[in-house]
Design a protein around this motif. Structure first.
Motif, PDB file in Angstrom:
ATOM      1  N   THR A  12       0.833  -1.203   0.000  1.00  0.00           N
ATOM      2  CA  THR A  12       0.000   0.000   0.000  1.00  0.00           C
ATOM      3  C   THR A  12       0.871   1.258   0.000  1.00  0.00           C
ATOM      4  OG1 THR A  12      -1.719  -1.252   1.151  1.00  0.00           O
ATOM      5  CG2 THR A  12      -1.945   1.141   1.138  1.00  0.00           C
ATOM      6  N   TRP A  15       2.139   1.627  -3.482  1.00  0.00           N
ATOM      7  CA  TRP A  15       1.117   2.163  -4.371  1.00  0.00           C
ATOM      8  C   TRP A  15       1.019   3.685  -4.207  1.00  0.00           C
ATOM      9  CZ3 TRP A  15      -3.163   5.146  -4.149  1.00  0.00           C
ATOM     10  CH2 TRP A  15      -3.884   5.272  -5.346  1.00  0.00           C
ATOM     11  N   SER A  65      -5.305  -3.198  -5.923  1.00  0.00           N
ATOM     12  CA  SER A  65      -5.271  -1.769  -6.248  1.00  0.00           C
ATOM     13  C   SER A  65      -6.180  -1.358  -7.404  1.00  0.00           C
ATOM     14  CB  SER A  65      -3.836  -1.362  -6.595  1.00  0.00           C
ATOM     15  OG  SER A  65      -3.416  -1.992  -7.785  1.00  0.00           O
ATOM     16  N   ARG A  89       0.676  -5.664  -6.259  1.00  0.00           N
ATOM     17  CA  ARG A  89      -0.562  -4.881  -6.352  1.00  0.00           C
ATOM     18  C   ARG A  89      -1.750  -5.600  -5.716  1.00  0.00           C
ATOM     19  NH1 ARG A  89      -1.122  -0.655  -9.251  1.00  0.00           N
ATOM     20  NH2 ARG A  89       0.621   0.229 -10.353  1.00  0.00           N
ATOM     21  N   VAL A  92      -2.335  -4.562  -2.016  1.00  0.00           N
ATOM     22  CA  VAL A  92      -2.755  -3.198  -1.683  1.00  0.00           C
ATOM     23  C   VAL A  92      -4.146  -3.263  -1.067  1.00  0.00           C
ATOM     24  CG1 VAL A  92      -3.342  -0.927  -2.620  1.00  0.00           C
ATOM     25  CG2 VAL A  92      -1.351  -2.174  -3.503  1.00  0.00           C
TER      26      VAL A  92
END
Length: 176
Positions: A12, A15, A65, A89, A92
């Motif tokens: 996260t 991201w 994500s 991803r 996330v």
């Protein structure tokens, strides 16, 4: 069962720093990443306050994500083509990213969130652990200009802002 939030925190934060990159060179990138990681850590600890919550996250997964990419206008297909290993991803957590965005753009809310950690099982929630989140200096602010910009983060912060407010104890009401 996995009771460790580190994959969610790392993914996260990554991201956030890719969506809102640092302004400057290598030092700015590190300062931006530290701020993102601190905000994401606070958000993750609030969202998953117990080992059981974290273990359930490990079983169910955080969601990925995709919606965040859509909300911010990022092209996930382009990201996937750029990344050799884009599996990060999938780790996330949308809610954690949204809460972290709220904390990065609202110092009072960040203070309330860190104070609320004292009641949880993850940390004592001492402000020193989250200095760059709570009291960023000029270098921190400059490095994370995009990451802390309220207008830019509004679409992400707005996704789950009310849930964060519900999770936190009531704050002090300013005297007019």
């Amino acid at each position: 069962m996995q009771a460790d939030l580190s994959p969610v925190i790392a993914a996260t934060a990554q991201w956030l720093t890719r969506a809102y990159p640092a302004s400057g060179g290598a030092l700015a990138s590190v300062l931006c990443e530290v701020q993102a990681r601190q905000a994401v850590t606070v958000a993750a600890w609030l969202r998953y306050p117990t080992r059981t919550d974290a273990a359930l996250l490990g079983l169910a997964g955080p969601g990925g994500s995709a919606r965040l990419d859509w909300v911010t206008g990022a092209d996930a297909a382009a990201h996937d083509a750029e990344d050799d290993a884009h599996a990060w991803r999938t780790w996330v957590d949308e809610v954690v990213a949204s809460w972290a965005a709220c904390l990065l753009t609202d110092p009072e809310l960040a203070g309330r969130a860190v104070a609320a950690l004292a009641e949880g099982s993850h940390s004592t929630g001492t402000p020193a652990e989250f200095r760059r989140l709570l009291t960023p200096d000029d270098g921190d602010r400059s490095a994370a200009a995009l990451l802390r910009h309220p207008d830019l983060l509004a679409p992400v912060a707005g996704l789950h802002h009310s849930q964060l407010l519900d999770r936190l104890p009531p704050g002090r009401t300013p005297i007019a």
